[in-house]
Structure formats: structure tokens, C-alpha cells
Design an enzyme around this catalytic site. Structure first.
Site, PDB file in Angstrom:
ATOM      1  N   GLU A  94      20.643 -27.753 -43.211  1.00  0.00           N
ATOM      2  CA  GLU A  94      21.688 -26.811 -42.847  1.00  0.00           C
ATOM      3  C   GLU A  94      22.995 -27.541 -42.652  1.00  0.00           C
ATOM      4  OE1 GLU A  94      20.322 -24.379 -39.662  1.00  0.00           O
ATOM      5  OE2 GLU A  94      18.632 -23.692 -40.856  1.00  0.00           O
ATOM      6  N   CYS A 107      30.045 -29.467 -40.387  1.00  0.00           N
ATOM      7  CA  CYS A 107      29.046 -30.163 -39.572  1.00  0.00           C
ATOM      8  C   CYS A 107      27.877 -30.479 -40.513  1.00  0.00           C
ATOM      9  CB  CYS A 107      28.640 -29.212 -38.442  1.00  0.00           C
ATOM     10  SG  CYS A 107      27.326 -29.837 -37.409  1.00  0.00           S
ATOM     11  N   CYS A 114      14.406 -34.664 -37.833  1.00  0.00           N
ATOM     12  CA  CYS A 114      14.875 -35.811 -37.043  1.00  0.00           C
ATOM     13  C   CYS A 114      13.689 -36.413 -36.308  1.00  0.00           C
ATOM     14  CB  CYS A 114      15.930 -35.354 -36.037  1.00  0.00           C
ATOM     15  SG  CYS A 114      16.602 -36.706 -35.063  1.00  0.00           S
ATOM     16  N   CYS A 118      14.429 -35.053 -29.265  1.00  0.00           N
ATOM     17  CA  CYS A 118      14.999 -34.643 -27.980  1.00  0.00           C
ATOM     18  C   CYS A 118      14.405 -33.286 -27.584  1.00  0.00           C
ATOM     19  CB  CYS A 118      16.518 -34.543 -28.081  1.00  0.00           C
ATOM     20  SG  CYS A 118      17.260 -36.088 -28.611  1.00  0.00           S
ATOM     21  N   CYS A 121      16.340 -29.862 -28.357  1.00  0.00           N
ATOM     22  CA  CYS A 121      16.940 -29.687 -29.689  1.00  0.00           C
ATOM     23  C   CYS A 121      15.968 -29.041 -30.670  1.00  0.00           C
ATOM     24  CB  CYS A 121      17.395 -31.046 -30.215  1.00  0.00           C
ATOM     25  SG  CYS A 121      18.002 -30.995 -31.908  1.00  0.00           S
ATOM     26  N   LEU A 222      25.161 -38.326 -24.610  1.00  0.00           N
ATOM     27  CA  LEU A 222      24.757 -38.945 -23.338  1.00  0.00           C
ATOM     28  C   LEU A 222      23.812 -38.008 -22.578  1.00  0.00           C
ATOM     29  CD1 LEU A 222      25.204 -41.414 -21.541  1.00  0.00           C
ATOM     30  CD2 LEU A 222      27.190 -40.262 -20.550  1.00  0.00           C
ATOM     31  N   HIS A 223      24.304 -36.839 -22.242  1.00  0.00           N
ATOM     32  CA  HIS A 223      23.524 -35.738 -21.662  1.00  0.00           C
ATOM     33  C   HIS A 223      22.982 -35.977 -20.263  1.00  0.00           C
ATOM     34  CE1 HIS A 223      24.106 -34.267 -25.584  1.00  0.00           C
ATOM     35  NE2 HIS A 223      23.039 -34.771 -26.156  1.00  0.00           N
ATOM     36  N   CYS A 340      25.295 -25.917 -32.103  1.00  0.00           N
ATOM     37  CA  CYS A 340      24.661 -27.226 -31.904  1.00  0.00           C
ATOM     38  C   CYS A 340      23.219 -27.069 -31.453  1.00  0.00           C
ATOM     39  CB  CYS A 340      25.350 -27.993 -30.785  1.00  0.00           C
ATOM     40  SG  CYS A 340      26.984 -28.514 -31.168  1.00  0.00           S
TER      41      CYS A 340
HETATM   42  N1  SAH Z   1      21.424 -36.659 -33.809  1.00  0.00           N
HETATM   43  C1  SAH Z   1      22.769 -36.819 -33.439  1.00  0.00           C
HETATM   44  C2  SAH Z   1      23.706 -35.856 -34.127  1.00  0.00           C
HETATM   45  C3  SAH Z   1      23.232 -34.459 -34.334  1.00  0.00           C
HETATM   46  S1  SAH Z   1      22.979 -33.478 -32.897  1.00  0.00           S
HETATM   47  C4  SAH Z   1      22.928 -36.728 -31.929  1.00  0.00           C
HETATM   48  O1  SAH Z   1      21.978 -36.335 -31.272  1.00  0.00           O
HETATM   49  O2  SAH Z   1      23.989 -37.100 -31.453  1.00  0.00           O
HETATM   50  C5  SAH Z   1      24.615 -32.909 -32.548  1.00  0.00           C
HETATM   51  C6  SAH Z   1      24.864 -32.535 -31.075  1.00  0.00           C
HETATM   52  O3  SAH Z   1      24.203 -31.306 -30.735  1.00  0.00           O
HETATM   53  C7  SAH Z   1      24.316 -33.588 -30.123  1.00  0.00           C
HETATM   54  O4  SAH Z   1      25.209 -33.914 -29.099  1.00  0.00           O
HETATM   55  C8  SAH Z   1      23.106 -32.881 -29.595  1.00  0.00           C
HETATM   56  O5  SAH Z   1      22.695 -33.458 -28.435  1.00  0.00           O
HETATM   57  C9  SAH Z   1      23.597 -31.467 -29.485  1.00  0.00           C
HETATM   58  N2  SAH Z   1      22.514 -30.483 -29.263  1.00  0.00           N
HETATM   59  C10 SAH Z   1      21.247 -30.556 -29.701  1.00  0.00           C
HETATM   60  N3  SAH Z   1      20.523 -29.483 -29.239  1.00  0.00           N
HETATM   61  C11 SAH Z   1      21.361 -28.727 -28.512  1.00  0.00           C
HETATM   62  C12 SAH Z   1      21.228 -27.483 -27.799  1.00  0.00           C
HETATM   63  N4  SAH Z   1      20.079 -26.810 -27.775  1.00  0.00           N
HETATM   64  N5  SAH Z   1      22.307 -27.004 -27.173  1.00  0.00           N
HETATM   65  C13 SAH Z   1      23.506 -27.657 -27.226  1.00  0.00           C
HETATM   66  N6  SAH Z   1      23.690 -28.812 -27.882  1.00  0.00           N
HETATM   67  C14 SAH Z   1      22.635 -29.357 -28.524  1.00  0.00           C
HETATM   68 FE1  SF4 Z   2      17.730 -35.631 -33.355  1.00  0.00          FE
HETATM   69 FE2  SF4 Z   2      18.393 -33.341 -32.197  1.00  0.00          FE
HETATM   70 FE3  SF4 Z   2      18.081 -35.521 -30.717  1.00  0.00          FE
HETATM   71 FE4  SF4 Z   2      20.218 -35.335 -32.353  1.00  0.00          FE
HETATM   72  S1  SF4 Z   2      19.786 -34.040 -30.584  1.00  0.00           S
HETATM   73  S2  SF4 Z   2      18.842 -37.095 -32.085  1.00  0.00           S
HETATM   74  S3  SF4 Z   2      19.300 -34.160 -34.060  1.00  0.00           S
HETATM   75  S4  SF4 Z   2      16.452 -34.493 -31.916  1.00  0.00           S
END
Ligand code: SAH
Ligand code: SF4
Length: 354
Positions: A94, A107, A114, A118, A121, A222-223, A340
Site C-alpha cells: 500500500e 507515504c 514487516c 510492533c 501496528c 520512539l513511542h 499510519c
Molecule cells: N517501520 C518504520 C516506518 C513505517 S511505520 C517505523 O516504524 O518507523 C510509520 C509510522 O506509523 C511509525 O512511526 C509507526 O510507529 C506508526 N504507526 C504504526 N502503527 C500505528 C498505529 N496503529 N497508530 C498510529 N501510528 C502507527
Molecule cells: Fe514494522 Fe509497523 Fe513496527 Fe514500523 S511500526 S517497524 S512497519 S511493525
């Protein structure tokens, strides 16, 4: 399905020059072909008027000239467009085009799925299917550019790129590096460094190699400001905890006046407390950092919730008052699951290839 021929769009300009010299063709033809393809969007060698017959025949014979295809498109009420882009082996990723003021940001995805997993995600739930090749990363930009030209009009041009689609771009370092070189190449897609942003979950060994990567904006996911919470959200924190991550971040060659963006998904009753603010303040250098809060986006089956607007504003205002530039990312495209973290290939739901 293996591809017997290497794609023309997988060569950076220096790589194509070197390749031509090796094969006995003029070096300058590489620049001319870059101009045809990336600046004039002329993908048919028959129409490359300044290229010799012999070189055209070589390219048609030896290289793959096919582009990924837009196989599905969705339009959100806010103007965000989600594209499902199909590769030669029918894998799909996507890609999302997000309009804002004078910008149209693409984007893009760097992998099918992946491996990082996480817990917040949607993409992470797919696992890694495969890396994308450089031409498949660049191909998303080209496929969407052609689609917009055909369906919306000449004026609709992509201006910015963020590596925030599916996948961890630094896990696919070499392909993403070559693709980025093509995005920045003045004879290629010609984007300025400031218009390209790479987001990473924190792969320390690859962050330490960023001196060898084109100098684009860097965003770190970072989160959390505490290791226990970050490990719960991002299993990668077990291998590379906050201490190692910030050790590696110090090695990123920052140009004067540039900052690193820290993405911070704000989750209700989880990482939205005063002690999380305190943790961020002790971790981040105020002059070199900015925080981008991403209110958690729901997706089917997610176990977290978005905080209230009041809480989000309090979190942002407090960080700003303490001297760290902090913004909240507007949620775009969530009605079509294009925001995101909501990206997940949908080939299982759609019969796209009929
Ligand atoms: N894998 C890379 C880039 C793709 S993710 C990374 O993790 O940085 C792009 C952004 O979307 C990241 O900051 C990720 O943490 C965020 N993201 C993933 N799942 C999300 C969700 N459910 N709600 C909001 N942001 C999310
Ligand atoms: Fe992978 Fe999603 Fe974590 Fe980014 S946020 S590293 S796309 S699992």
C-alpha cells in the site's frame, strides 16, 4: 517468481554509468536515459530520440522495463488516496498520497509486511513476506505519478516522500538507499533532501551506517521514554534498548539547523502520563529534537485506544512549554484505513488480478 532480468529502474545514476562503460556504451547515455524516464516519464525506448539503436536494443533485450501497477485505489473524504500497488510476482503493497496545503506527500512502503512486529501496528501483524527491490520502491512513486496524471490531471504532482508505509526501511538498507538516490538525483526524480523523510523503528547497526546514506530527514519511532513500555510496544527494544538507540542516534551526521523527529504514538492510559513527559525531557536534546505525536489509530482487532483530544493537547502543550518543539500529526485517511499503522495488504480481500 524470479525475474530473469534486472530492472532499469534499479540502477542509481552512477551504477548505470558504470554498467554502460563496462558494456562498451557511452557513459553520458545514462544521464540521457534518466532524463527520459524520470523527468519525461517516457518509458518506451522507441521514443528515446537521442539514444543509439544499439543501446536501445541492448536495454530492451537485457533489462526489465515493466513498472509496478496500481491495482486498486481508494479516496478518503479528506482527499487522501490509498493505492494498492502490484509487483511482478503479484505481491502488493500500500502506498498513500496525502494532500496538505501546497504539498502532496507519498507515504511509500519498503517491504511487503514487516519483521519488526510492533504490537500497535497493523502491518506488523503480517510478518515479513519479502523486501522490495529498489525499482519497486521507486516504482510506487512512478506508478502513482502516472495514475494521477491520467486520472486527476497534469497539475497533480507528488512533492514529498515519507518512508512510513509498510516495512522497516533500514531492514532493507541497500535497496532503500538506491531508491533514495534515484529520488534525489537531479537527473532523476529531482526531489530535494528536505522533502524526503525516512522513519525507522530503531535498527541500531543500520542507524550507525546512516553516514553512508543520502542526507534525508530522519524520524525515529520512539513511542516510549521507558524501556519496559517500549519493549512491550516494540520487541526490537529487547535487542536495541533506549541506551543503545540514543548512542547510535549521536552518530547520525546532522546538518546545522536540522533536527531529528521523534514519532510518539499516544495511547490512552498507557504512555500518556506525566512520567512519560518527564522521561522524554530527560532523553531528548531540546535543540536537536522535535516530537511528532501520532494519536493511536484504531484498526480491526487492535488492543489499544486513542486518548481524548484534551489529553492529546495537554501532552503536546506541556512538552512545548518545556522547550521541545512538539506537534500532533493530523489523522488522515482513516475512513479508508490509510492512516499510519493501518496499512496491511488487502490482496486476500480483493480479486485483483482478474
Ligand atoms: N517501520 C518504520 C516506518 C513505517 S511505520 C517505523 O516504524 O518507523 C510509520 C509510522 O506509523 C511509525 O512511526 C509507526 O510507529 C506508526 N504507526 C504504526 N502503527 C500505528 C498505529 N496503529 N497508530 C498510529 N501510528 C502507527
Ligand atoms: Fe514494522 Fe509497523 Fe513496527 Fe514500523 S511500526 S517497524 S512497519 S511493525
Amino acid at each position: 517468481m524470479t525475474r530473469p532480468k534486472r530492472s532499469l529502474y534499479s540502477f542509481s545514476l552512477p551504477q548505470l554509468q558504470e554498467h554502460f562503460v563496462e558494456k562498451g556504451f557511452p557513459k553520458f547515455s545514462a544521464k540521457q536515459i534518466f532524463n527520459w524516464v524520470y523527468q519525461n516519464l517516457e518509458f518506451n525506448p522507441e521514443n528515446w530520440t537521442n539514444i543509439s539503436k544499439k543501446l536501445k536494443a541492448y536495454i530492451q533485450e537485457e533489462m526489465d522495463l515493466t513498472l509496478p501497477k496500481v491495482v486498486w485505489h481508494g479516496l478518503s473524504q479528506d482527499g487522501t488516496r490509498k493505492f494498492l500497488v502490484g509487483m511482478h510476482d503479484q505481491q502488493t503493497v500500500e502506498t498513500v498520497a496525502i494532500p496538505a496545503r501546497d504539498r502532496l506527500t507519498l507515504c511509500i512502503s519498503s517491504q511487503v509486511g514487516c519483521a519488526i512486529g510492533c504490537t500497535f501496528c497493523h502491518t506488523g501483524t503480517m510478518g515479513l513476506k519479502r523486501h522490495l527491490l529498489a525499482d519497486e520502491v521507486v516504482g510506487q512513486f512512478l506508478a502513482v505519478t502516472l495514475w494521477l496524471k491520467e486520472n486527476v490531471g497534469e497539475g497533480e504532482r507528488l512533492t514529498n516522500i515519507v518512508y512510513m508505509g509498510q516495512g522497516e526501511p533500514l531492514h532493507n538498507y541497500d535497496n532503500v538507499k538506491t531508491a533514495t538516490e534515484i529520488f534525489l538525483e537531479p537527473n532523476g526524480l529531482g526531489l530535494s533532501q528536505r522533502k524526503v523523510t525516512l522513519s525507522t523503528s530503531g535498527l541500531v547497526p543500520q542507524i550507525e551506517k546512516l553516514w553512508d546514506f543520502p542526507p534525508v530527514n530522519i524520524a525515529i519511532s520512539l513511542h516510549a521514554a521507558h524501556n519496559d513500555i517500549r519493549t512491550e510496544l516494540m520487541p526490537i527494544n529487547k535487542a536495541f534498548d533506549l541506551e543503545r538507540l540514543f548512542g547510535a542516534i549521536k552518530s547520525i551526521p546532522l546538518k546545522a539547523h536540522r533536527r531529528i523527529t521523534y514519532e510518539y504514538i499516544l495511547i490512552d492510559n498507557y504512555n500518556d502520563r506525566q512520567e512519560d513527559i518527564d522521561g522524554l525531557l530527560s532523553l531528548l536534546d531540546k535543540k536537536e529534537s522535535k516530537i511528532n505525536i501520532i494519536p493511536f489509530n484504531d484498526y480491526p482487532g487492535s488492543r489499544f485506544k486513542k486518548p481524548s483530544q484534551k489529553k492529546i493537547k495537554w501532552f503536546m502543550d506541556t512538552l512545548n512549554e518545556k522547550g521541545i518543539v512538539t506537534t500532533v500529526r493530523a489523522t488522515k485517511g482513516d475512513d479508508i484505513l490509510a492512516a499510519c499503522g493501518q496499512l496491511k495488504s488487502m490482496e486476500d480481500k480483493l480479486n485483483l488480478w482478474d
